[in-house]
Scaffold this motif. Structure first.
Motif, PDB file in Angstrom:
ATOM      1  N   GLN A   1     -46.140 -15.897  55.946  1.00 24.97           N
ATOM      2  CA  GLN A   1     -47.305 -16.376  55.210  1.00 24.97           C
ATOM      3  C   GLN A   1     -47.165 -16.004  53.731  1.00 24.97           C
ATOM      4  OE1 GLN A   1     -50.231 -18.243  55.852  1.00 24.97           O
ATOM      5  NE2 GLN A   1     -48.933 -18.839  57.563  1.00 24.97           N
ATOM      6  N   GLY A   2     -47.015 -17.015  52.882  1.00 24.64           N
ATOM      7  CA  GLY A   2     -46.941 -16.805  51.438  1.00 24.64           C
ATOM      8  C   GLY A   2     -45.577 -16.378  50.938  1.00 24.64           C
ATOM      9  N   SER A   3     -44.600 -16.215  51.836  1.00 28.45           N
ATOM     10  CA  SER A   3     -43.276 -15.761  51.409  1.00 28.45           C
ATOM     11  C   SER A   3     -42.219 -16.152  52.450  1.00 28.45           C
ATOM     12  CB  SER A   3     -43.312 -14.239  51.197  1.00 28.45           C
ATOM     13  OG  SER A   3     -42.117 -13.813  50.573  1.00 28.45           O
ATOM     14  N   PHE A   4     -41.114 -15.390  52.478  1.00 28.34           N
ATOM     15  CA  PHE A   4     -40.033 -15.623  53.427  1.00 28.34           C
ATOM     16  C   PHE A   4     -39.200 -14.348  53.534  1.00 28.34           C
ATOM     17  CE2 PHE A   4     -38.361 -16.505  49.280  1.00 28.34           C
ATOM     18  CZ  PHE A   4     -37.051 -16.031  49.291  1.00 28.34           C
ATOM     19  N   ARG A   5     -38.378 -14.264  54.598  1.00 29.81           N
ATOM     20  CA  ARG A   5     -37.446 -13.147  54.769  1.00 29.81           C
ATOM     21  C   ARG A   5     -36.067 -13.706  55.027  1.00 29.81           C
ATOM     22  NH1 ARG A   5     -37.752  -9.316  58.843  1.00 29.81           N
ATOM     23  NH2 ARG A   5     -38.440 -10.883  60.319  1.00 29.81           N
TER      24      ARG A   5
ATOM     25  N   ASP B   1     -57.218 -27.137  50.631  1.00 29.53           N
ATOM     26  CA  ASP B   1     -57.051 -25.718  50.907  1.00 29.53           C
ATOM     27  C   ASP B   1     -55.663 -25.278  50.467  1.00 29.53           C
ATOM     28  OD1 ASP B   1     -57.821 -23.233  51.701  1.00 29.53           O
ATOM     29  OD2 ASP B   1     -57.927 -23.670  53.843  1.00 29.53           O
ATOM     30  N   CYS B   2     -55.505 -23.964  50.292  1.00 29.04           N
ATOM     31  CA  CYS B   2     -54.195 -23.418  49.931  1.00 29.04           C
ATOM     32  C   CYS B   2     -53.397 -23.201  51.213  1.00 29.04           C
ATOM     33  CB  CYS B   2     -54.350 -22.098  49.167  1.00 29.04           C
ATOM     34  SG  CYS B   2     -55.109 -22.337  47.547  1.00 29.04           S
ATOM     35  N   ALA B   3     -52.294 -23.933  51.348  1.00 30.65           N
ATOM     36  CA  ALA B   3     -51.462 -23.848  52.548  1.00 30.65           C
ATOM     37  C   ALA B   3     -50.150 -23.155  52.207  1.00 30.65           C
ATOM     38  CB  ALA B   3     -51.200 -25.245  53.097  1.00 30.65           C
ATOM     39  N   ASP B   4     -49.610 -22.437  53.166  1.00 33.52           N
ATOM     40  CA  ASP B   4     -48.342 -21.725  53.005  1.00 33.52           C
ATOM     41  C   ASP B   4     -47.217 -22.698  52.683  1.00 33.52           C
ATOM     42  OD1 ASP B   4     -46.377 -19.566  53.301  1.00 33.52           O
ATOM     43  OD2 ASP B   4     -45.847 -20.554  55.182  1.00 33.52           O
ATOM     44  N   VAL B   5     -46.358 -22.326  51.731  1.00 31.30           N
ATOM     45  CA  VAL B   5     -45.149 -23.097  51.419  1.00 31.30           C
ATOM     46  C   VAL B   5     -44.041 -22.551  52.314  1.00 31.30           C
ATOM     47  CG1 VAL B   5     -43.425 -23.632  49.651  1.00 31.30           C
ATOM     48  CG2 VAL B   5     -45.838 -23.479  49.025  1.00 31.30           C
ATOM     49  N   ASN B   6     -43.407 -23.421  53.096  1.00 28.45           N
ATOM     50  CA  ASN B   6     -42.294 -22.991  53.942  1.00 28.45           C
ATOM     51  C   ASN B   6     -41.019 -23.057  53.114  1.00 28.45           C
ATOM     52  OD1 ASN B   6     -40.236 -22.626  55.824  1.00 28.45           O
ATOM     53  ND2 ASN B   6     -41.335 -23.694  57.444  1.00 28.45           N
ATOM     54  N   GLU B   7     -40.664 -21.923  52.502  1.00 30.85           N
ATOM     55  CA  GLU B   7     -39.499 -21.864  51.606  1.00 30.85           C
ATOM     56  C   GLU B   7     -38.197 -22.205  52.332  1.00 30.85           C
ATOM     57  OE1 GLU B   7     -42.657 -19.189  49.925  1.00 30.85           O
ATOM     58  OE2 GLU B   7     -41.772 -19.457  51.915  1.00 30.85           O
ATOM     59  N   CYS B   8     -38.155 -21.973  53.656  1.00 31.90           N
ATOM     60  CA  CYS B   8     -36.948 -22.257  54.440  1.00 31.90           C
ATOM     61  C   CYS B   8     -36.718 -23.762  54.554  1.00 31.90           C
ATOM     62  CB  CYS B   8     -37.055 -21.632  55.833  1.00 31.90           C
ATOM     63  SG  CYS B   8     -37.309 -19.839  55.768  1.00 31.90           S
TER      64      CYS B   8
ATOM     65  N   ASP C   1     -36.076 -25.336  50.826  1.00 30.17           N
ATOM     66  CA  ASP C   1     -34.837 -24.817  50.218  1.00 30.17           C
ATOM     67  C   ASP C   1     -35.100 -24.076  48.915  1.00 30.17           C
ATOM     68  OD1 ASP C   1     -32.618 -24.898  51.759  1.00 30.17           O
ATOM     69  OD2 ASP C   1     -31.839 -26.808  51.003  1.00 30.17           O
ATOM     70  N   SER C   2     -36.271 -23.423  48.818  1.00 26.25           N
ATOM     71  CA  SER C   2     -36.580 -22.655  47.605  1.00 26.25           C
ATOM     72  C   SER C   2     -36.367 -21.159  47.850  1.00 26.25           C
ATOM     73  CB  SER C   2     -38.013 -22.948  47.163  1.00 26.25           C
ATOM     74  OG  SER C   2     -38.918 -22.696  48.216  1.00 26.25           O
ATOM     75  N   HIS C   3     -35.601 -20.824  48.898  1.00 30.42           N
ATOM     76  CA  HIS C   3     -35.285 -19.422  49.193  1.00 30.42           C
ATOM     77  C   HIS C   3     -33.952 -19.055  48.528  1.00 30.42           C
ATOM     78  CE1 HIS C   3     -32.112 -20.492  52.074  1.00 30.42           C
ATOM     79  NE2 HIS C   3     -32.910 -21.489  52.427  1.00 30.42           N
TER      80      HIS C   3
ATOM     81  N   GLY D   1     -26.141  -6.593  55.473  1.00 28.86           N
ATOM     82  CA  GLY D   1     -26.605  -6.634  54.083  1.00 28.86           C
ATOM     83  C   GLY D   1     -28.107  -6.853  54.010  1.00 28.86           C
ATOM     84  N   SER D   2     -28.579  -7.172  52.807  1.00 31.95           N
ATOM     85  CA  SER D   2     -30.013  -7.310  52.538  1.00 31.95           C
ATOM     86  C   SER D   2     -30.561  -8.649  53.024  1.00 31.95           C
ATOM     87  CB  SER D   2     -30.260  -7.199  51.035  1.00 31.95           C
ATOM     88  OG  SER D   2     -29.621  -8.290  50.378  1.00 31.95           O
ATOM     89  N   GLY D   3     -29.693  -9.592  53.308  1.00 30.73           N
ATOM     90  CA  GLY D   3     -30.119 -10.952  53.644  1.00 30.73           C
ATOM     91  C   GLY D   3     -29.902 -11.873  52.462  1.00 30.73           C
ATOM     92  N   PHE D   4     -29.973 -11.275  51.256  1.00 28.43           N
ATOM     93  CA  PHE D   4     -29.660 -12.047  50.047  1.00 28.43           C
ATOM     94  C   PHE D   4     -28.153 -11.922  49.772  1.00 28.43           C
ATOM     95  CE2 PHE D   4     -34.114 -10.710  49.556  1.00 28.43           C
ATOM     96  CZ  PHE D   4     -34.714 -11.954  49.484  1.00 28.43           C
ATOM     97  N   ASP D   5     -27.602 -10.799  50.166  1.00 27.78           N
ATOM     98  CA  ASP D   5     -26.147 -10.556  50.134  1.00 27.78           C
ATOM     99  C   ASP D   5     -25.728 -10.107  51.517  1.00 27.78           C
ATOM    100  OD1 ASP D   5     -25.544 -10.934  47.292  1.00 27.78           O
ATOM    101  OD2 ASP D   5     -26.828  -9.175  47.004  1.00 27.78           O
ATOM    102  N   CYS D   6     -24.811 -10.847  52.145  1.00 26.77           N
ATOM    103  CA  CYS D   6     -24.316 -10.494  53.466  1.00 26.77           C
ATOM    104  C   CYS D   6     -22.799 -10.448  53.448  1.00 26.77           C
ATOM    105  CB  CYS D   6     -24.781 -11.513  54.506  1.00 26.77           C
ATOM    106  SG  CYS D   6     -26.581 -11.593  54.703  1.00 26.77           S
ATOM    107  N   ALA D   7     -22.229  -9.383  54.034  1.00 30.16           N
ATOM    108  CA  ALA D   7     -20.768  -9.246  54.044  1.00 30.16           C
ATOM    109  C   ALA D   7     -20.316  -8.958  55.480  1.00 30.16           C
ATOM    110  CB  ALA D   7     -20.338  -8.103  53.131  1.00 30.16           C
TER     111      ALA D   7
END
Length: 197
Positions: A178-182, A154-161, A164-166, A191-197
């Motif tokens: 599910q299917g992604s990350f935040r 079956d297709c299982a969710d990849v835990n990017e966290c 370390d593929s985040h 910031g956006s989470g991708f850039d934090c200041a």
């Protein structure tokens, strides 16, 4: 019988021993058997391997018989079909070797039907359709991977966290979805989470 490694296109018949369905091979029955490479060859003229099976087709001037042989027909030779033809009540009609192909405007050559865009393909949850010449297959959506879970593939969710593929900032927290990350900035940062200041 228990097969820890699973039997993708087959059934478990003994401890870690799979019996593959026709058209498949390998220890876990996950490989397509290329029937066109078998001896004796299954088709008289030309053979096209498909997922789990094969199709026979004939050279121009011949038509495919039910037993896989090619019978000469002078009328077929005149039509010059790409994959062979059949005669129905004195009328010659060119054939295509797969349901995923249709006769082109010239009535002699076969063109691909894109099952993915026409809606003919049905892919289960978390899978996306990939068109191929004469057919299609279902692939895991982005953010999912094929895994053997609970006795089946079956297709299982990849835990990017965890993998370390985040692309979250060093000053952010990774949250799997599910299917992604935040990405969420840590306390004291903005910031956006991708850039934090």
């Amino acid at each position: 019988a228990i097969c820890g490694h699973g039997c993708k296109y087959g059934e478990c018949v003994g401890p870690n021993k799979c019996k593959c369905f026709p058209g498949f091979t390998g220890k876990t029955c996950n490989e397509d058997l290329n029937e066109c490479g078998l001896k004796p060859r299954p088709c008289e003229h030309r053979c096209m391997n498909t997922h789990g099976s094969y199709k026979c087709y004939c050279l121009s001037g011949y038509m495919l018989m039910p037993d896989g042989t090619c019978a000469s027909t002078r009328t077929c030779a005149m039509v010059n079909c790409q994959y062979g033809c059949e005669e129905v009540k004195g009328d010659v009609q060119c054939l295509c070797p797969s349901d995923g192909l249709q006769l082109g405007p010239n009535g002699r050559t076969c063109i691909d039907i894109d099952e993915c865009s026409t809606g003919k393909a049905v892919c289960s949850n978390n899978r996306r359709c990939v068109n191929t010449f004469g057919s299609y297959y279902c692939k895991c959506q982005l953010g999912y991977e094929l895994k053997y879970v609970g006795g089946r593939y079956d297709c299982a969710d990849v835990n990017e966290c965890v993998t370390d593929s985040h692309r979250c900032s060093l000053h952010a927290e990774c949250l799997n979805t599910q299917g992604s990350f935040r990405c969420k900035c840590k306390q004291g940062y903005r910031g956006s989470g991708f850039d934090c200041a």
